[in-house]
Design an enzyme around this catalytic site. Structure first.
Site, PDB file in Angstrom:
ATOM      1  N   LEU A  91      30.771  10.723  14.414  1.00 53.46           N
ATOM      2  CA  LEU A  91      30.208  10.673  15.765  1.00 53.46           C
ATOM      3  C   LEU A  91      28.868  11.408  15.729  1.00 53.46           C
ATOM      4  O   LEU A  91      28.802  12.621  15.515  1.00 53.46           O
ATOM      5  CB  LEU A  91      31.137  11.336  16.787  1.00 53.46           C
ATOM      6  CG  LEU A  91      30.600  11.412  18.233  1.00 53.46           C
ATOM      7  CD1 LEU A  91      30.238  10.024  18.743  1.00 53.46           C
ATOM      8  CD2 LEU A  91      31.633  12.051  19.158  1.00 53.46           C
TER       9      LEU A  91
ATOM     10  N   ALA B 207      17.735  21.743  22.925  1.00 55.19           N
ATOM     11  CA  ALA B 207      16.449  22.225  23.423  1.00 55.19           C
ATOM     12  C   ALA B 207      16.088  23.579  22.830  1.00 55.19           C
ATOM     13  O   ALA B 207      16.914  24.279  22.250  1.00 55.19           O
ATOM     14  CB  ALA B 207      16.490  22.320  24.948  1.00 55.19           C
TER      15      ALA B 207
ATOM     16  N   VAL C 253      25.782  12.694  17.612  1.00 50.44           N
ATOM     17  CA  VAL C 253      25.407  13.058  18.989  1.00 50.44           C
ATOM     18  C   VAL C 253      23.899  13.035  19.204  1.00 50.44           C
ATOM     19  O   VAL C 253      23.415  13.413  20.280  1.00 50.44           O
ATOM     20  CB  VAL C 253      25.971  14.446  19.362  1.00 50.44           C
ATOM     21  CG1 VAL C 253      27.480  14.462  19.220  1.00 50.44           C
ATOM     22  CG2 VAL C 253      25.348  15.552  18.502  1.00 50.44           C
TER      23      VAL C 253
ATOM     24  N   CYS D 296     -15.665  16.813  23.295  1.00 50.40           N
ATOM     25  CA  CYS D 296     -16.510  16.471  24.443  1.00 50.40           C
ATOM     26  C   CYS D 296     -15.704  15.640  25.424  1.00 50.40           C
ATOM     27  O   CYS D 296     -16.027  14.484  25.724  1.00 50.40           O
ATOM     28  CB  CYS D 296     -17.745  15.703  23.976  1.00 50.40           C
ATOM     29  SG  CYS D 296     -18.820  16.688  22.923  1.00 50.40           S
TER      30      CYS D 296
ATOM     31  N   GLY E 288      18.276  16.291  21.157  1.00 50.02           N
ATOM     32  CA  GLY E 288      18.341  16.814  22.515  1.00 50.02           C
ATOM     33  C   GLY E 288      18.531  18.309  22.605  1.00 50.02           C
ATOM     34  O   GLY E 288      18.301  18.903  23.660  1.00 50.02           O
TER      35      GLY E 288
END
Length: 697
Positions: free
Chosen positions: A324, A331, A326, A540, A329
């Site tokens: 599995l 953080a 996951v 610039c 994500g």
């Protein structure tokens, strides 16, 4: 009416650990530690503790970054296991080795520590919940494809059978040549054609363990046909579009309209096709991804719960499920607030691992199924901390603040009104005085446009207006509430610090998606920062600036900085403003170096940078901690002008020849001397072989 600054949405989380687990203790936002004394308000003495609170380094930097007694940022590459480096001294030493700024410093030990921490958190969660399976992570190559970093990551990940994830054919080429760890996973994501699939399948023959993740229904017949033709048993996965959506900038990465993945009807279609082909047993992995930088733990819980049910249902349909995945994500806390603000997170790595393990185990036990090997594709959480971008300030542009010349006889009424306003500003009338000064300035502009005010008189009016604003701002900073109409005054009065950097090359997410990164001086942190400013880069382009900075409460529009010092100056008093200010980049050689560091940008920024104004890759070094200090493992020189010009199809020899012909023509026409022509050619050729950034040494 007034505006009171309020804490970010969500609760502040306080982590406490015992032998068995990491707990989260909810602490109400009303108990947030107060901000340090305002840097422009009077203080008896400024200490490094003030700087720690001001720049929130303990919130986002632990356990890798802190401030020492000398007021310098220190780096502890091995985290809380000991050993640290003075970042300012390191930069000075690297400059003596002829490595110019901007300079990207990668700390390989931090990379190793992040991998160890992630695996330790999952091991702890597996032990706590008596999970009968294992964890086997992969690093998404898209996060940072730099060769030395990927090689280090593979080496550091060997004890954990840590693998790689490829999202394209070029990344698959990197992974196949770099990944040498037995039994590590090679997750094959992204769009796939026949060549991609064949290459992944053939990699099995040379000892790799590729998992081809089906993300489009069109890929299913391609895999079936290639597996039959090559006679290779594939390991397949399927990516699901969850209904659970992420938060923040990447909230639309999941759901029915997500870019990648299969809906539940499409997953069933895939199962039918694999079953009809007799290879349903090859389907072994379920993958999902709800977005990067998930700031709220509740979203992660919901996603795991939904994915776990899909996993057990696929097992019930006859798939030989073993893994599995996951996705990403996980953080990082860019601002140190420990909230569900988009630049933060309200959980830690251990909470993340605990929730994944617990939810998956519960779902499998309910259906009396064996648990899967857990896989994550954490890139940001692994790579962000390991690099620091250090750049120098070239000069500043400040709003005039010098004491105005006393009022002269027979000065224009507008001048007299502004002078009277300035003279009478106090805590009781400062808000009214601001509106008066603004009105008088507008009248001065109108009178000038109509020819009733001279240029000298208008300049005098503007100078008086700005000193009024300075006086008003000093009073406003001492107040608990900032009046609505004075909210933007701080930003209006901010200095512009010109920095030797291209935002588009080194921190593109700051420009493109307003990503926040911690930025602070790497030295002089034992001094009070008496200026506030924004950062303007070398390009610039009006967007080439950084004007948003981390703060405990929302986002700051200015950054607290120190005044530049003349060479030999050692006190922290501001440099007086000249009545005739020079260009902000003039006389750099007379200023002491002032270094800023941008932190937590080791993920995505390096590869996503572009060549706006032809500013190329920066110099980069890889630093390893040693018992005697440190060693420079690798030096990667930044782009030269010749190299970036080659990217846009210019041949340097042709360019030099063109200039040579022009100088010869000018010589014949007596428009240039022989000595001048040779100096021009020498400078031109030297420039082509040099760094694209400015040399301020």
């Amino acid at each position: 009416m007034g505006v009171k600054l309020t804490p970010k949405t969500g609760n502040i989380l306080e982590e406490s650990a015992n032998e068995d687990q990491t707990r989260l203790k909810i602490k109400p936002t009303a108990g947030v530690e107060p901000n340090p004394p305002h840097p422009l308000s009077p203080t008896k003495s400024w200490t490094i503790e003030h700087s720690e609170k001001l720049y929130r380094i303990q919130g986002w930097g632990e356990p890798y970054f802190s401030i020492n007694a000398a007021g310098h940022v220190t780096v502890s590459p091995k985290g809380d296991r000991g050993g640290s480096l003075d970042l300012f001294e390191l930069v000075e030493s690297l400059r003596q080795r002829n490595l110019g700024l901007p300079l990207l410093i990668r700390f390989s030990d931090i990379l190793e520590d992040r991998i160890e921490r992630l695996n330790a958190c999952f091991a702890k969660a597996i032990a706590r919940y008596k999970y009968p399976g294992t964890y086997q992570g992969v690093f998404p190559v898209k996060c940072n494809q730099q060769r030395h970093l990927v090689e280090d990551l593979v080496r550091f990940g060997q004890p954990y059978q840590f693998g790689l994830e490829a999202g394209s054919k070029p990344e698959l080429m990197i992974a196949l040549a770099t990944l040498k760890t037995p039994n590590s996973l090679l997750i094959c994501n992204g769009y796939k054609d026949q060549e991609y699939i064949e290459t992944a399948l053939l990699a099995i023959r040379i000892g790799h363990k590729p998992v081809i993740v089906l993300e489009q229904l069109e890929e299913v017949p391609l895999v079936i046909e290639a597996a039959r033709r090559l006679g290779i048993e594939p390991i397949l996965g399927v990516r699901a579009k969850l209904t659970t959506k992420g938060t923040g900038r990447w909230g639309e990465s999941a759901g029915d309209r997500a870019k990648f993945g299969l809906t539940l009807p499409e997953i069933l279609n895939c199962v039918e096709q694999l079953g009809a082909a007799g290879i349903l047993h090859s389907l072994q992995l379920l993958h999902f991804h709800i977005g990067s930088q998930i700031s709220a733990i509740g979203v992660i819980k919901d996603a795991i719960r939904e994915a776990s049910q899909i996993y057990v249902e696929l097992s019930a349909l006859g798939a030989n499920m073993h893994y599995l995945d996951v996705g990403g994500g996980l953080a990082i806390d860019y601002d140190g607030s420990k909230t569900n603000f988009y630049a933060s997170k309200n959980y830690n790595m251990q909470n993340y691992a605990n929730d994944i393990v617990a939810e998956v185990k519960e779902a499998c036990e309910a259906r009396q199924l064996g648990v899967p090997i857990l896989v994550s594709e954490s890139g940001r959480a692994i790579a962000s901390h390991q690099s620091v971008l250090v750049f120098d300030v070239l000069g500043t542009s400040d709003v005039p603040s010098e004491t105005p010349v006393p009022l002269q006889e027979k000065e224009h009424l507008i001048i007299r009104n502004l002078w009277e306003t300035y003279s009478n500003i106090n805590v009781e009338n400062y808000q009214e005085a601001y509106h008066d000064a603004l009105q008088f300035l507008e009248e001065a502009k109108s009178l000038f446009s109509l020819g009733y005010l001279s240029l000298t008189q208008r300049a005098r009016a503007e100078q008086l207006y700005w000193v009024c604003c300075h006086k008003i701002l000093e009073i406003a900073r001492t107040q608990d509430y900032v009046p609505d109409d004075l909210e933007d005054l701080e930003k209006t009065m901010a200095s512009i610090y010109y920095v030797n950097l291209s935002v588009f090359q080194s921190v593109p997410d700051s420009w493109a998606i307003d990503q926040l990164f911690p930025i602070l001086p790497i030295h002089r942190l034992d001094e009070e920062p008496t200026r506030r400013g924004i950062l303007a880069d070398l390009t610039c382009d009006s967007d080439g600036k950084i004007a948003q900075f981390i703060d405990l409460r929302d986002v700051k529009s200015v950054l607290e900085l120190h005044p530049l010092r003349e060479v030999g100056e050692r006190d922290s008093s501001p440099i007086p403003n000249s009545p005739n200010p020079k260009s902000p980049i003039q006389n750099r050689q007379s200023k002491e170096p002032y270094y800023l560091g941008l932190f937590l940008a080791g993920a995505y920024q390096e590869i996503m940078g572009n060549l706006h104004n032809l500013f190329g890759d920066t110099n980069a070094v890889h630093i390893n901690l040693t018992p005697r200090g440190y060693e420079i493992e690798h030096v990667v020189k930044g782009d030269t002008m010749k190299e970036v010009l080659g990217y846009v199809q210019y041949d340097s020899e042709d360019l030099v020849e063109s200039i040579r012909r022009s100088t010869e023509q000018a010589l014949q026409e007596n428009r240039i001397t022989l000595e001048e022509s040779q100096l021009l050619l020498q400078n031109y050729e030297k420039s082509l072989s040099r760094y694209t950034y400015l040399n301020c040494q």
